[in-house]
Design an enzyme around this catalytic site. Sequence first.
Site, PDB file in Angstrom:
ATOM      1  N   VAL A 287      -1.403  18.989   1.908  1.00 42.63           N
ATOM      2  CA  VAL A 287      -2.447  19.617   2.733  1.00 42.63           C
ATOM      3  C   VAL A 287      -3.425  18.576   3.290  1.00 42.63           C
ATOM      4  O   VAL A 287      -4.593  18.882   3.534  1.00 42.63           O
ATOM      5  CB  VAL A 287      -3.200  20.712   1.938  1.00 42.63           C
TER       6      VAL A 287
ATOM      7  N   ASP B  88      -6.702   4.156   7.106  1.00 43.59           N
ATOM      8  CA  ASP B  88      -6.979   5.523   6.661  1.00 43.59           C
ATOM      9  C   ASP B  88      -8.417   5.718   6.172  1.00 43.59           C
ATOM     10  O   ASP B  88      -8.957   6.822   6.255  1.00 43.59           O
ATOM     11  CB  ASP B  88      -6.027   5.902   5.509  1.00 43.59           C
TER      12      ASP B  88
ATOM     13  N   GLY C  18       0.794  -1.232   0.000  1.00 42.24           N
ATOM     14  CA  GLY C  18       0.000   0.000   0.000  1.00 42.24           C
ATOM     15  C   GLY C  18       0.821   1.273   0.000  1.00 42.24           C
ATOM     16  O   GLY C  18       1.984   1.305  -0.420  1.00 42.24           O
TER      17      GLY C  18
ATOM     18  N   HIS D 172      22.220   4.447  32.160  1.00 40.08           N
ATOM     19  CA  HIS D 172      22.974   5.689  31.964  1.00 40.08           C
ATOM     20  C   HIS D 172      24.221   5.413  31.136  1.00 40.08           C
ATOM     21  O   HIS D 172      24.882   4.398  31.372  1.00 40.08           O
ATOM     22  CB  HIS D 172      23.387   6.266  33.321  1.00 40.08           C
TER      23      HIS D 172
HETATM   24  P1  FAD Z   1      -2.957   2.036   2.377  1.00 43.11           P
HETATM   25  O1  FAD Z   1      -1.568   1.803   2.810  1.00 43.11           O
HETATM   26  O2  FAD Z   1      -3.257   3.312   1.678  1.00 43.11           O
HETATM   27  O3  FAD Z   1      -3.323   0.830   1.421  1.00 43.11           O
HETATM   28  C1  FAD Z   1      -4.565   0.761   0.789  1.00 43.11           C
HETATM   29  C2  FAD Z   1      -4.449  -0.150  -0.413  1.00 43.11           C
HETATM   30  O4  FAD Z   1      -5.752  -0.372  -0.924  1.00 43.11           O
HETATM   31  C3  FAD Z   1      -3.635   0.460  -1.554  1.00 43.11           C
HETATM   32  O5  FAD Z   1      -2.643  -0.454  -1.944  1.00 43.11           O
HETATM   33  C4  FAD Z   1      -4.646   0.669  -2.676  1.00 43.11           C
HETATM   34  O6  FAD Z   1      -4.077   0.426  -3.954  1.00 43.11           O
HETATM   35  C5  FAD Z   1      -5.710  -0.381  -2.338  1.00 43.11           C
HETATM   36  N1  FAD Z   1      -7.044  -0.031  -2.830  1.00 43.11           N
HETATM   37  C6  FAD Z   1      -7.687   1.169  -2.754  1.00 43.11           C
HETATM   38  N2  FAD Z   1      -8.918   1.075  -3.307  1.00 43.11           N
HETATM   39  C7  FAD Z   1      -9.034  -0.196  -3.751  1.00 43.11           C
HETATM   40  C8  FAD Z   1     -10.069  -0.907  -4.419  1.00 43.11           C
HETATM   41  N3  FAD Z   1     -11.236  -0.338  -4.712  1.00 43.11           N
HETATM   42  N4  FAD Z   1      -9.846  -2.214  -4.742  1.00 43.11           N
HETATM   43  C9  FAD Z   1      -8.661  -2.826  -4.425  1.00 43.11           C
HETATM   44  N5  FAD Z   1      -7.668  -2.202  -3.784  1.00 43.11           N
HETATM   45  C10 FAD Z   1      -7.853  -0.910  -3.445  1.00 43.11           C
HETATM   46  N6  FAD Z   1       2.402   6.478   8.668  1.00 43.11           N
HETATM   47  C11 FAD Z   1       3.175   6.128   9.717  1.00 43.11           C
HETATM   48  O7  FAD Z   1       2.671   5.505  10.663  1.00 43.11           O
HETATM   49  N7  FAD Z   1       4.497   6.442   9.768  1.00 43.11           N
HETATM   50  C12 FAD Z   1       5.102   7.120   8.767  1.00 43.11           C
HETATM   51  O8  FAD Z   1       6.306   7.390   8.842  1.00 43.11           O
HETATM   52  C13 FAD Z   1       4.328   7.513   7.654  1.00 43.11           C
HETATM   53  N8  FAD Z   1       4.881   8.184   6.629  1.00 43.11           N
HETATM   54  C14 FAD Z   1       4.116   8.525   5.554  1.00 43.11           C
HETATM   55  C15 FAD Z   1       4.697   9.250   4.524  1.00 43.11           C
HETATM   56  C16 FAD Z   1       3.939   9.620   3.431  1.00 43.11           C
HETATM   57  C17 FAD Z   1       4.572  10.398   2.320  1.00 43.11           C
HETATM   58  C18 FAD Z   1       2.574   9.238   3.348  1.00 43.11           C
HETATM   59  C19 FAD Z   1       1.733   9.609   2.147  1.00 43.11           C
HETATM   60  C20 FAD Z   1       1.984   8.544   4.372  1.00 43.11           C
HETATM   61  C21 FAD Z   1       2.748   8.180   5.486  1.00 43.11           C
HETATM   62  N9  FAD Z   1       2.193   7.492   6.559  1.00 43.11           N
HETATM   63  C22 FAD Z   1       2.959   7.160   7.640  1.00 43.11           C
HETATM   64  C23 FAD Z   1       0.772   7.123   6.567  1.00 43.11           C
HETATM   65  C24 FAD Z   1       0.604   5.625   6.164  1.00 43.11           C
HETATM   66  O9  FAD Z   1       1.205   5.410   4.901  1.00 43.11           O
HETATM   67  C25 FAD Z   1      -0.857   5.274   6.119  1.00 43.11           C
HETATM   68  O10 FAD Z   1      -1.478   5.622   7.337  1.00 43.11           O
HETATM   69  C26 FAD Z   1      -1.040   3.772   5.880  1.00 43.11           C
HETATM   70  O11 FAD Z   1      -0.450   3.371   4.668  1.00 43.11           O
HETATM   71  C27 FAD Z   1      -2.527   3.415   5.877  1.00 43.11           C
HETATM   72  O12 FAD Z   1      -2.645   2.044   5.685  1.00 43.11           O
HETATM   73  P2  FAD Z   1      -3.982   1.417   5.071  1.00 43.11           P
HETATM   74  O13 FAD Z   1      -3.789  -0.058   5.143  1.00 43.11           O
HETATM   75  O14 FAD Z   1      -5.163   2.030   5.711  1.00 43.11           O
HETATM   76  O15 FAD Z   1      -4.023   1.903   3.545  1.00 43.11           O
HETATM   77  P1  NAD Z   2      -1.763  16.990   7.831  1.00 39.68           P
HETATM   78  O1  NAD Z   2      -3.221  17.079   8.084  1.00 39.68           O
HETATM   79  O2  NAD Z   2      -0.848  16.467   8.875  1.00 39.68           O
HETATM   80  O3  NAD Z   2      -1.215  18.429   7.450  1.00 39.68           O
HETATM   81  C1  NAD Z   2      -1.749  19.233   6.415  1.00 39.68           C
HETATM   82  C2  NAD Z   2      -1.318  20.653   6.687  1.00 39.68           C
HETATM   83  O4  NAD Z   2      -1.694  21.461   5.584  1.00 39.68           O
HETATM   84  C3  NAD Z   2      -1.984  21.242   7.938  1.00 39.68           C
HETATM   85  O5  NAD Z   2      -1.005  21.822   8.748  1.00 39.68           O
HETATM   86  C4  NAD Z   2      -2.941  22.261   7.350  1.00 39.68           C
HETATM   87  O6  NAD Z   2      -3.178  23.355   8.220  1.00 39.68           O
HETATM   88  C5  NAD Z   2      -2.192  22.669   6.093  1.00 39.68           C
HETATM   89  N1  NAD Z   2      -3.040  23.318   5.078  1.00 39.68           N
HETATM   90  C6  NAD Z   2      -4.312  22.980   4.736  1.00 39.68           C
HETATM   91  N2  NAD Z   2      -4.764  23.846   3.784  1.00 39.68           N
HETATM   92  C7  NAD Z   2      -3.749  24.729   3.544  1.00 39.68           C
HETATM   93  C8  NAD Z   2      -3.605  25.849   2.692  1.00 39.68           C
HETATM   94  N3  NAD Z   2      -4.617  26.259   1.915  1.00 39.68           N
HETATM   95  N4  NAD Z   2      -2.432  26.527   2.680  1.00 39.68           N
HETATM   96  C9  NAD Z   2      -1.408  26.141   3.497  1.00 39.68           C
HETATM   97  N5  NAD Z   2      -1.508  25.088   4.344  1.00 39.68           N
HETATM   98  C10 NAD Z   2      -2.655  24.389   4.354  1.00 39.68           C
HETATM   99  O7  NAD Z   2      -1.624  16.161   6.480  1.00 39.68           O
HETATM  100  P2  NAD Z   2      -0.346  15.638   5.717  1.00 39.68           P
HETATM  101  O8  NAD Z   2       0.893  16.253   6.210  1.00 39.68           O
HETATM  102  O9  NAD Z   2      -0.691  15.792   4.259  1.00 39.68           O
HETATM  103  O10 NAD Z   2      -0.337  14.119   6.109  1.00 39.68           O
HETATM  104  C11 NAD Z   2      -1.483  13.274   5.841  1.00 39.68           C
HETATM  105  C12 NAD Z   2      -1.552  12.124   6.793  1.00 39.68           C
HETATM  106  O11 NAD Z   2      -0.449  11.249   6.596  1.00 39.68           O
HETATM  107  C13 NAD Z   2      -1.509  12.588   8.236  1.00 39.68           C
HETATM  108  O12 NAD Z   2      -2.685  12.183   8.879  1.00 39.68           O
HETATM  109  C14 NAD Z   2      -0.314  11.935   8.847  1.00 39.68           C
HETATM  110  O13 NAD Z   2      -0.600  11.373  10.101  1.00 39.68           O
HETATM  111  C15 NAD Z   2       0.070  10.844   7.843  1.00 39.68           C
HETATM  112  N6  NAD Z   2       1.542  10.803   7.824  1.00 39.68           N
HETATM  113  C16 NAD Z   2       2.198  10.339   8.932  1.00 39.68           C
HETATM  114  C17 NAD Z   2       3.590  10.364   8.966  1.00 39.68           C
HETATM  115  C18 NAD Z   2       4.305   9.884  10.180  1.00 39.68           C
HETATM  116  O14 NAD Z   2       3.687   9.221  10.992  1.00 39.68           O
HETATM  117  N7  NAD Z   2       5.588  10.172  10.337  1.00 39.68           N
HETATM  118  C19 NAD Z   2       4.304  10.865   7.900  1.00 39.68           C
HETATM  119  C20 NAD Z   2       3.604  11.352   6.810  1.00 39.68           C
HETATM  120  C21 NAD Z   2       2.220  11.300   6.788  1.00 39.68           C
END
Ligand code: FAD
Ligand code: NAD
Length: 454
Positions: free
Chosen positions: A263, A304, A36, A440
């Site tokens: 965002v 998610d 994913g 420590h």
């Molecule tokens: P996903 O990982 O989104 O997987 C869903 C899967 O369902 C996908 O493979 C998709 O192709 C498939 N799917 C969708 N619709 C259909 C359909 N109709 N039929 C069949 N398959 C389908 N979280 C952390 O905890 N730590 C991090 O460091 C972190 N870093 C991140 C960095 C970035 C740049 C991003 C974008 C996200 C990050 N996240 C992080 C968030 C994390 O990736 C998500 O919370 C997590 O992947 C959610 O898992 P999920 O199983 O709900 O869905």
């Molecule tokens: P986020 O909701 O964390 O942040 C989005 C930011 O965009 C907010 O601060 C918001 O105020 C700002 N924003 C919204 N509209 C705007 C505008 N018009 N102009 C300027 N700023 C604006 O979302 P994200 O950073 O896109 O991350 C998405 C999800 O992915 C989060 O829920 C996060 O938990 C997850 N994620 C987790 C990790 C991790 O665990 N390390 C890493 C990456 C992503």
Amino acid sequence: MRIIIIGAGPGGYETAVAAASRGIEVTIVSDGPVGGTCLNEGCIPTKCFCRNAAFLDDLSKASSFGLENLNYDLDFKKVVSRKEEVVDGLRQGVEFLLKGKNISLLRGRASFKDSRSVKVALEDGSETEVSGDYIIIATGSQSAVLPIPGAELCLTSKEILELEAAPQRLCVIGAGVIGLEFASIFKSFGSEVTVLEFCKEILPRFDTDLSKRLKQALSKRGIAIETSAQVQSVEKTADGYKVSYLKKEQSAEVLADKVLMAVGRRPAVNSLNLADAGIEFTPKGIAVDKDMRTNVPHIFAIGDITGGYMLAHVAVFQGKKALSAILGEASLVNLGVVPAAVFTAPEAATVGLSEDECKEAGIPVKCLKSFFRANGKAVSMDEPEGFVKLVVAGEGSETPGKILGCHLFGAHSADLVQEVAALMSKGATAEELSSIVHAHPTLGEVILAAAQGA
Ligand code: FAD
Ligand code: NAD
């Protein structure tokens, strides 16, 4: 028993493996690479970039460690190929797990036919139908896009991972977790980085104290951060992209070679035909109860798609909850205590209630703080920047002394927060934390030092 799981991200594939190990017949449907968002375009690839960034940050301090005349160039193509190798290797691991006993993987797009059966448009163009006793929806989320002119000119978090070179000037829209992680990474890669955030503080959902201090630390590294900045448009000009925004009713602009829009993310509810299965949902996600059950009793949703915390580990543990409910077993999983980390340099992490949330809820609190600069290990690592804040229930609350939250930044914060999460899930007090022997010199002593103020 047969379960259909839609989506093979961390929520879907880990639940599939756990269910199969209990003798349940599992069909998992995925329209994208297994693992994913997390494995293919989220947690793992970004953390590969973070490692490169940390390496470069260390090299930039080499002289103070007695390493002179180091000469190196950043080969960005190698940064990208290393990331791809890591992702490919881990993905093969997931594919292997999904070839296990009792699991069949269907590659294609699923949508509900009715509440018992799911149609799958397979990759080869054909269609099939599957049905099960239970269905778990784990289809994740997608990047949100601002409805502004020029939005299509911006990169998403997926596209920025595919760049062939670090941009000279990067503008990041949104100072949430994704925006700040990429801002921090590309600053280390040598880009000039400007972050534009709509709210008054960065990481608006975090403890304000933490947000303010992390902003100072990132600004000190040379990342320009504009808060209360409302982005109006993005336009292509002869000198790169012009990002126009309003700040205190004044117009301002940033010129950049690449623009990242970060965002937020939106639950992927649209492709599933949820209405035909009678499943209640809004654009904010599918509604579930404490067992991750939707309004249709044999259909669950995890990760998610439920629109709660969008974190990989939350998706996984929600899957455990759902599986326990399906098996009719009690679950030990406590989804009330969820640690989260931001992999910036320095790292930040959080668990539980912020001081502001306690104030809003009328809970009297005491905040206990300590600083990395007073910690021997941090100073010897040349990582003196950072702080820990424990939010503890105060006198007059229902549970005086109980740890309600912990907010920190500094080296290895993502690992440090885990101790507090473990204690919070057992309802521990700050005094109990302060009586646990800590080795420590360790960074964990920063947390101990905060608790000793109890
Ligand atoms: P996903 O990982 O989104 O997987 C869903 C899967 O369902 C996908 O493979 C998709 O192709 C498939 N799917 C969708 N619709 C259909 C359909 N109709 N039929 C069949 N398959 C389908 N979280 C952390 O905890 N730590 C991090 O460091 C972190 N870093 C991140 C960095 C970035 C740049 C991003 C974008 C996200 C990050 N996240 C992080 C968030 C994390 O990736 C998500 O919370 C997590 O992947 C959610 O898992 P999920 O199983 O709900 O869905
Ligand atoms: P986020 O909701 O964390 O942040 C989005 C930011 O965009 C907010 O601060 C918001 O105020 C700002 N924003 C919204 N509209 C705007 C505008 N018009 N102009 C300027 N700023 C604006 O979302 P994200 O950073 O896109 O991350 C998405 C999800 O992915 C989060 O829920 C996060 O938990 C997850 N994620 C987790 C990790 C991790 O665990 N390390 C890493 C990456 C992503």
